[in-house]
Design a protein around this motif. Structure first.
Motif, PDB file in Angstrom:
ATOM      1  N   LEU A  39       0.858  -1.182   0.000  1.00  0.00           N
ATOM      2  CA  LEU A  39       0.000   0.000   0.000  1.00  0.00           C
ATOM      3  C   LEU A  39       0.893   1.229   0.000  1.00  0.00           C
ATOM      4  CD1 LEU A  39      -2.725   1.546   0.763  1.00  0.00           C
ATOM      5  CD2 LEU A  39      -2.091   1.100   3.118  1.00  0.00           C
ATOM      6  N   ARG A  40       0.538   2.235  -0.790  1.00  0.00           N
ATOM      7  CA  ARG A  40       1.241   3.532  -0.763  1.00  0.00           C
ATOM      8  C   ARG A  40       0.518   4.406   0.251  1.00  0.00           C
ATOM      9  NH1 ARG A  40       5.858   4.786  -2.407  1.00  0.00           N
ATOM     10  NH2 ARG A  40       5.261   6.813  -3.160  1.00  0.00           N
ATOM     11  N   ALA A  41       1.281   5.116   1.064  1.00  0.00           N
ATOM     12  CA  ALA A  41       0.677   5.993   2.069  1.00  0.00           C
ATOM     13  C   ALA A  41       1.596   7.170   2.344  1.00  0.00           C
ATOM     14  CB  ALA A  41       0.412   5.224   3.359  1.00  0.00           C
ATOM     15  N   GLN A  42       1.008   8.213   2.866  1.00  0.00           N
ATOM     16  CA  GLN A  42       1.741   9.398   3.274  1.00  0.00           C
ATOM     17  C   GLN A  42       1.926   9.329   4.791  1.00  0.00           C
ATOM     18  OE1 GLN A  42       2.656  11.753   1.059  1.00  0.00           O
ATOM     19  NE2 GLN A  42       3.556  13.187   2.503  1.00  0.00           N
ATOM     20  N   VAL A  43       3.149   9.545   5.261  1.00  0.00           N
ATOM     21  CA  VAL A  43       3.408   9.562   6.707  1.00  0.00           C
ATOM     22  C   VAL A  43       3.152  10.981   7.203  1.00  0.00           C
ATOM     23  CG1 VAL A  43       5.120   9.226   8.523  1.00  0.00           C
ATOM     24  CG2 VAL A  43       5.097   7.705   6.536  1.00  0.00           C
ATOM     25  N   LEU A  44       2.189  11.122   8.095  1.00  0.00           N
ATOM     26  CA  LEU A  44       1.805  12.436   8.598  1.00  0.00           C
ATOM     27  C   LEU A  44       2.645  12.863   9.798  1.00  0.00           C
ATOM     28  CD1 LEU A  44      -2.074  12.061   8.438  1.00  0.00           C
ATOM     29  CD2 LEU A  44      -0.554  13.110   6.756  1.00  0.00           C
ATOM     30  N   GLN A  45       2.932  11.914  10.683  1.00  0.00           N
ATOM     31  CA  GLN A  45       3.641  12.256  11.914  1.00  0.00           C
ATOM     32  C   GLN A  45       4.393  11.039  12.424  1.00  0.00           C
ATOM     33  OE1 GLN A  45       0.994  13.561  15.001  1.00  0.00           O
ATOM     34  NE2 GLN A  45       2.625  13.958  16.459  1.00  0.00           N
ATOM     35  N   VAL A  46       5.563  11.270  13.000  1.00  0.00           N
ATOM     36  CA  VAL A  46       6.333  10.205  13.645  1.00  0.00           C
ATOM     37  C   VAL A  46       6.232  10.422  15.146  1.00  0.00           C
ATOM     38  CG1 VAL A  46       8.651   9.274  13.992  1.00  0.00           C
ATOM     39  CG2 VAL A  46       7.892   9.875  11.699  1.00  0.00           C
ATOM     40  N   TYR A  47       5.848   9.364  15.875  1.00  0.00           N
ATOM     41  CA  TYR A  47       5.690   9.463  17.326  1.00  0.00           C
ATOM     42  C   TYR A  47       6.982   9.147  18.073  1.00  0.00           C
ATOM     43  CZ  TYR A  47       0.701   9.420  16.301  1.00  0.00           C
ATOM     44  OH  TYR A  47      -0.537   9.708  15.812  1.00  0.00           O
ATOM     45  N   ASP A  48       7.678   8.106  17.637  1.00  0.00           N
ATOM     46  CA  ASP A  48       8.923   7.709  18.294  1.00  0.00           C
ATOM     47  C   ASP A  48       9.764   6.939  17.280  1.00  0.00           C
ATOM     48  OD1 ASP A  48       7.867   5.070  18.192  1.00  0.00           O
ATOM     49  OD2 ASP A  48       7.124   5.197  20.241  1.00  0.00           O
ATOM     50  N   GLY A  49      10.713   6.160  17.739  1.00  0.00           N
ATOM     51  CA  GLY A  49      11.624   5.470  16.837  1.00  0.00           C
ATOM     52  C   GLY A  49      11.032   4.304  16.080  1.00  0.00           C
ATOM     53  N   ALA A  50       9.769   3.934  16.353  1.00  0.00           N
ATOM     54  CA  ALA A  50       9.176   2.793  15.652  1.00  0.00           C
ATOM     55  C   ALA A  50       7.701   2.967  15.312  1.00  0.00           C
ATOM     56  CB  ALA A  50       9.347   1.521  16.482  1.00  0.00           C
ATOM     57  N   PHE A  52       4.309   5.610  13.931  1.00  0.00           N
ATOM     58  CA  PHE A  52       4.008   6.796  13.133  1.00  0.00           C
ATOM     59  C   PHE A  52       2.540   6.797  12.741  1.00  0.00           C
ATOM     60  CE2 PHE A  52       5.753   3.316  10.712  1.00  0.00           C
ATOM     61  CZ  PHE A  52       4.884   3.150   9.648  1.00  0.00           C
ATOM     62  N   LEU A  53       2.087   7.916  12.190  1.00  0.00           N
ATOM     63  CA  LEU A  53       0.702   8.088  11.744  1.00  0.00           C
ATOM     64  C   LEU A  53       0.694   8.168  10.229  1.00  0.00           C
ATOM     65  CD1 LEU A  53      -2.232   8.766  12.801  1.00  0.00           C
ATOM     66  CD2 LEU A  53      -1.618  11.151  12.435  1.00  0.00           C
ATOM     67  N   ILE A  54      -0.171   7.362   9.575  1.00  0.00           N
ATOM     68  CA  ILE A  54      -0.261   7.402   8.114  1.00  0.00           C
ATOM     69  C   ILE A  54      -1.525   8.127   7.678  1.00  0.00           C
ATOM     70  CG2 ILE A  54       1.210   5.416   7.689  1.00  0.00           C
ATOM     71  CD1 ILE A  54      -1.276   3.701   7.346  1.00  0.00           C
ATOM     72  N   SER A  55      -1.572   8.484   6.403  1.00  0.00           N
ATOM     73  CA  SER A  55      -2.560   9.409   5.861  1.00  0.00           C
ATOM     74  C   SER A  55      -4.027   9.129   6.160  1.00  0.00           C
ATOM     75  CB  SER A  55      -2.344   9.583   4.364  1.00  0.00           C
ATOM     76  OG  SER A  55      -2.354   8.349   3.715  1.00  0.00           O
ATOM     77  N   PRO A  56      -4.536   7.915   6.205  1.00  0.00           N
ATOM     78  CA  PRO A  56      -5.956   7.832   6.570  1.00  0.00           C
ATOM     79  C   PRO A  56      -6.217   8.119   8.042  1.00  0.00           C
ATOM     80  CG  PRO A  56      -5.216   5.772   5.551  1.00  0.00           C
ATOM     81  CD  PRO A  56      -4.022   6.634   5.752  1.00  0.00           C
ATOM     82  N   GLY A  57      -5.176   8.448   8.807  1.00  0.00           N
ATOM     83  CA  GLY A  57      -5.339   8.712  10.235  1.00  0.00           C
ATOM     84  C   GLY A  57      -5.124   7.479  11.088  1.00  0.00           C
ATOM     85  N   LEU A  58      -4.389   6.502  10.583  1.00  0.00           N
ATOM     86  CA  LEU A  58      -4.147   5.265  11.318  1.00  0.00           C
ATOM     87  C   LEU A  58      -2.749   5.262  11.938  1.00  0.00           C
ATOM     88  CD1 LEU A  58      -5.550   2.773   8.665  1.00  0.00           C
ATOM     89  CD2 LEU A  58      -6.707   3.660  10.679  1.00  0.00           C
ATOM     90  N   ARG A  59      -2.673   4.810  13.167  1.00  0.00           N
ATOM     91  CA  ARG A  59      -1.378   4.666  13.839  1.00  0.00           C
ATOM     92  C   ARG A  59      -0.754   3.360  13.369  1.00  0.00           C
ATOM     93  NH1 ARG A  59       0.694   6.761  19.257  1.00  0.00           N
ATOM     94  NH2 ARG A  59       2.534   5.480  19.573  1.00  0.00           N
ATOM     95  N   ALA A  60       0.533   3.416  13.039  1.00  0.00           N
ATOM     96  CA  ALA A  60       1.225   2.242  12.514  1.00  0.00           C
ATOM     97  C   ALA A  60       2.583   2.108  13.184  1.00  0.00           C
ATOM     98  CB  ALA A  60       1.399   2.377  10.996  1.00  0.00           C
ATOM     99  N   ALA A  61       3.183   0.928  13.036  1.00  0.00           N
ATOM    100  CA  ALA A  61       4.495   0.668  13.622  1.00  0.00           C
ATOM    101  C   ALA A  61       5.341  -0.128  12.639  1.00  0.00           C
ATOM    102  CB  ALA A  61       4.348  -0.117  14.917  1.00  0.00           C
TER     103      ALA A  61
END
Length: 190
Positions: A39-50, A52-61
């Protein structure tokens, strides 16, 4: 509606959205069983070293990566490194066998546009360690090899690069001593 019930409802809705996203966008069609789910996604924000938040508003690791927490040695540096690497960029997310980790966070292998494997890069630079849990073990050998290389090179958390946040701040010595004044010239050179 109580606050507690609302929190559980939001968590269930988020898990449902993740399931729909996985079903609609990530799962291959019939006849493509060998193909990896990407899946292609835009990273909106990084929370820590592992994580982050991706474009649909989902937290990922990052799958297979455990980075130190913000208060641990190397935690701040790990977050800064991942932030510089992926925040605000379009990335390719690859799903392994299991989408969600026990805390309900989506797990992905992350690749930059030039196919740089972010999970392995974080580990090889010493900003995290390889933590592989069945069934998400597709890149097991690459992640373990990256950790062994970081250990052998004493990089990041495996060496002494990062200060210990529990220790009082010790200023580093100056790279060179300040210049000493020249002695006066002997009389014959004046």
């Amino acid at each position: 509606m109580t606050e507690r019930f609302g929190r559980h409802l939001r968590k269930a809705a988020r898990a449902g959205a993740l399931s729909l996203l996985a079903g609609a966008l990530l799962l291959p069609g019939r006849g493509a069983a060998q193909e990896h789910k990407r899946l292609r996604a835009q990273v909106l924000q990084v929370y820590d070293g592992a994580s982050f938040l991706i474009s649909p508003g989902l937290r990922a690791a990052l799958t297979g990566v455990s980075a130190p927490g913000e208060r641990a040695r190397g935690g701040v540096e790990a977050g800064v490194f991942l932030k510089q690497l992926i925040e605000g960029k379009a990335v390719t997310l690859e799903l392994d066998e299991q989408l969600l980790d026990p805390s309900g966070q989506a797990q992905y292998y992350v690749f930059l546009e030039d196919n740089t494997f972010v999970n392995a890069l974080v580990i090889i630079r010493g900003y995290g360690r390889a933590v592989l849990k069945h069934p998400n073990v597709r890149y097991r050998e690459r992640l373990i090899e990256a950790e062994n290389t970081a250990k052998a090179s004493r990089r990041g958390i495996w060496g002494n690069e990062f200060p210990d946040p529990k220790e009082p701040f010790q200023p580093r010595p100056a790279p060179f001593s300040p210049p000493t004044p020249f002695p006066p010239f002997p009389p014959r050179y004046r």
